[in-house]
Design an enzyme around this catalytic site. Structure first.
Site, PDB file in Angstrom:
ATOM      1  N   ASP A 312      14.483  32.379 -11.364  1.00  0.00           N
ATOM      2  CA  ASP A 312      13.735  30.862 -11.567  1.00  0.00           C
ATOM      3  C   ASP A 312      13.168  30.981 -10.156  1.00  0.00           C
ATOM      4  O   ASP A 312      13.680  31.229  -8.933  1.00  0.00           O
ATOM      5  CB  ASP A 312      15.676  29.842 -11.442  1.00  0.00           C
ATOM      6  N   GLU A 365       9.545  33.507 -12.750  1.00  0.00           N
ATOM      7  CA  GLU A 365       9.435  31.965 -13.127  1.00  0.00           C
ATOM      8  C   GLU A 365       8.283  31.812 -11.834  1.00  0.00           C
ATOM      9  O   GLU A 365       8.951  31.335 -11.229  1.00  0.00           O
ATOM     10  CB  GLU A 365      10.311  30.765 -13.807  1.00  0.00           C
TER      11      GLU A 365
END
Length: 637
Positions: A312, A365
């Site tokens: 993330d 990401e």
């Protein structure tokens, strides 16, 4: 009995790797572990070893339900900053915390950073845990197949899910019964879990982690979570897990200021605090923190058989000035904005996991144009396997939001991604972030009436499934849920059988089925040889057409009309003369389309000339706001 024997032979040399940043299984040494030790007088004695890193503490105690929450002192392991104690008769299920005395004499209670289980919030005690569940024999077969699979030339159709709100109230064990058959019916190859690590605030969706090694106790035990993973593998579905090494919350009982000092985080707020989220940032240059993070990544892959980690907020790790005001950040030693320590950590984690867990995939990401995210570490890249294509996502959703009459002026929104499509290995994500906080659900991003909304969404998903890259869709979007996602309410399952909604879900099922049957739609996602434009410039008709190719020569022509006008005889220049068979038409009644515009089973493409390498013309019926796919039938002139 020597003290280190009571620690289960935990001595200074046991922690050399932890101190150097090279211990990639630090959870085996730190945290709580049920250990049997031998005493010459009493024989075998069972108890729990507690070990915690708190180098600046004056004194450390363990408190728990086994000592009426009164302190038992831990002893320092010389030269390591670690404190340890073996406590007799403490076993699985015992609840505990560490009580740490700071240098100013004050005390603070902390959860164990390496706890493998924790209380259900709002409780925050750690729990002694040892797994009692063995993996089934089929898991060995799964891991063997995973190691032999070329993930880049294989299908990867991903269903992103928030476990707590997919069907509200389900446990890991109930999810193990319900989730695999649903994903199998839809035809997905992978499921991606939003973070399952222990977190106190449901509204953080798991992205503010307080227990990095502990599955969320709201849904069950760690062994229950293992059962969910095993059930998915038995159904042939890979498991991707969101991992959050970019920041952690400031809860005073968790990692922050753990021993009264900035231990896991930077002391300087210009480096150690993430302003957007009100969280701390890990000190990636500290060796013990490196051991913590790389061990945590390997822990989920090794102990829970996770097949991929999606990392993330990578951009927040890569740049020292990420979302910081001018003068509010500290340049690196060369005066630049790149966070060299975080870059080194990401390369370390990626390299180690690929070496230790054959077939594992690391996914970034990453929302900027940072070079080499999916390039090997040996050539200076970060070493990820895939990167989320955030540019494609933003451009696509901006285009969808337009009334069809204006789309001709923004035609390049959907073609621009091909300018960089092979610079990285991409996943095309329509994730949870796109359907929350006022952004609107996918169906409500599309203007005008329901007929246009549903037709446009079907056309877009078909475009997405045929475009180079792997696909990811967030739960609820497979049946075009109207409200934004709300983690406290769950999905509106009652609409999935209604007109329009059911049609979208039937289409997702068909797209996955067609993709599985036709390697041209996935095999060369990361290779320019797998894609050819037919017409990238037909802005006047809001139409895009291209051919997808497989390594074995299969051809699939994909035509998508984002106009509300039908084109009954749309001219298409195909790369082979002969017969082309329609395999998809999103306007069919199967998908709640009008059924008014269709093609014969076979379409004949006529060559321009006698040159066998020339393209051939065909006339195709392309419905309004719809996609048509044609498969070349070799050997049938």
């Amino acid at each position: 009995m020597p003290m280190h024997d009571k620690f289960g032979n935990l001595a200074g040399w046991d922690l050399e790797g932890f101190q150097s940043g090279g211990d990639t299984e630090a959870w085996r040494r730190l945290g709580s572990h049920v250990i049997t030790v031998h005493d010459d007088e009493s024989g075998d004695l069972r108890g729990t070893r507690f070990a915690v890193w708190a180098p600046n503490a004056q004194r450390v105690q363990v408190i728990g339900d086994f000592n009426w929450w009164q302190g038992d002192d831990l002893a320092p392991v010389e030269g390591t900053g670690v404190w340890a104690l073996w406590k007799q008769d403490v076993s699985e299920g015992a609840r505990y915390k560490y009580k740490i005395q700071h240098t100013d004499g004050t005390w603070q209670e902390k959860a164990d950073p390496y706890a493998r289980f924790a209380e259900t919030p709002p409780g925050n005690a750690s729990i002694v845990w040892e797994s009692s569940r063995a993996w089934g024999e089929a898991e060995d077969d799964w891991l063997d197949r995973r190691a032999r699979t070329d993930v880049y030339e294989s299908r990867m159709s991903i269903y992103e899910i928030h476990l707590g709100s997919w069907r509200t109230g389900l446990t890991y064990l109930e999810l193990a019964e319900q989730l695999p058959p649903y994903l199998t019916w839809l035809g997905y190859t992978h499921v991606e879990f939003m973070p399952v690590m222990s977190h106190p605030f449901v509204g953080s969706w798991g992205y503010q982690v307080t227990g990095y090694f502990a599955p969320d106790a709201r849904l069950g035990t760690p062994d229950d979570f293992r059962r969910l993973v095993e059930a998915l593998h038995a159904a042939g579905i890979g498991v991707i897990l969101d991992w959050v090494p970019g920041h952690f919350p400031k809860d005073d009982w968790a990692l922050g200021r753990f021993d009264g000092t900035a231990l896991y985080e930077h002391a300087d707020p210009r480096q150690g605090e993430q302003l957007d989220w009100g969280t701390y940032v890990f000190n990636y240059g500290r060796n013990e923190v490196k051991s913590f993070l790389v061990s945590n990544a390997l822990y989920w892959v090794q102990q829970f058989h996770i097949d991929a980690l999606r990392v993330d907020a990578v951009a927040s790790m890569l740049y020292l000035d990420y979302s910081r005001p001018e003068g509010g950040w500290v340049p690196n030693k060369y005066g630049g904005r790149e966070n060299l320590e975080a870059i080194d950590l990401l390369r370390y984690v990626n390299r180690h996991l690929y070496e230790r867990a054959p077939g594992v995939v690391m996914i970034a990401e990453e929302s900027t144009s940072f070079a080499g995210v999916t390039s090997p570490t040996t050539s200076g890249g970060l070493g990820f396997g895939f990167k989320w294509n955030m540019g494609w996502m933003n451009d696509s959703l901006r285009y969808l939001n337009l009334d069809p009459v204006y789309r001709q002026y923004h035609h390049n929104d959907l073609t621009f991604a091909m300018m960089y499509a092979y610079s990285e290995r991409f996943i095309l994500p329509i994730s949870h972030d796109e359907v929350v906080h006022g952004k609107g659900s996918m169906i409500n991003k599309v203007p005008q009436d329901d007929w246009r909304k549903f037709a446009t969404l079907r056309a877009f998903y078909s475009f997405m499934w045929s475009f180079p890259g792997k696909q990811l869709l967030f739960m609820g979007q497979e049946f075009a849920q109207r409200p934004e996602w709300n983690e406290s309410q769950g999905l509106e399952w009652w609409v999935d059988g209604l007109w329009g909604h059911n049609g979208v879900r039937q289409l997702i099922r068909r797209l996955n089925s067609l993709q599985a049957a036709h390697p041209a739609l996935y095999q060369l996602d990361s290779d320019p040889a797998g894609f050819q434009w037919i017409n990238a410039d037909d802005a006047a008709h809001n139409t895009y057409s291209y051919v997808r190719l497989s390594r074995e020569g299969e051809l699939i022509a994909c035509i998508t009309n984002f106009s509300a006008e039908p084109y009954p005889r749309y001219p298409v220049n195909l790369p082979r003369a002969g017969r082309w068979r329609q395999v998809l038409n999103t306007d069919l009644t199967d998908f709640d389309g009008s059924g008014e515009f269709d093609n014969p089973d076979d379409i004949v493409a006529t060559p321009h000339s006698t040159d066998e390498h020339s393209w051939a013309w065909a006339s195709v019926c392309v419905p309004p706001l719809a996609a048509v796919w044609l498969q070349y039938v070799p050997g049938e002139d």
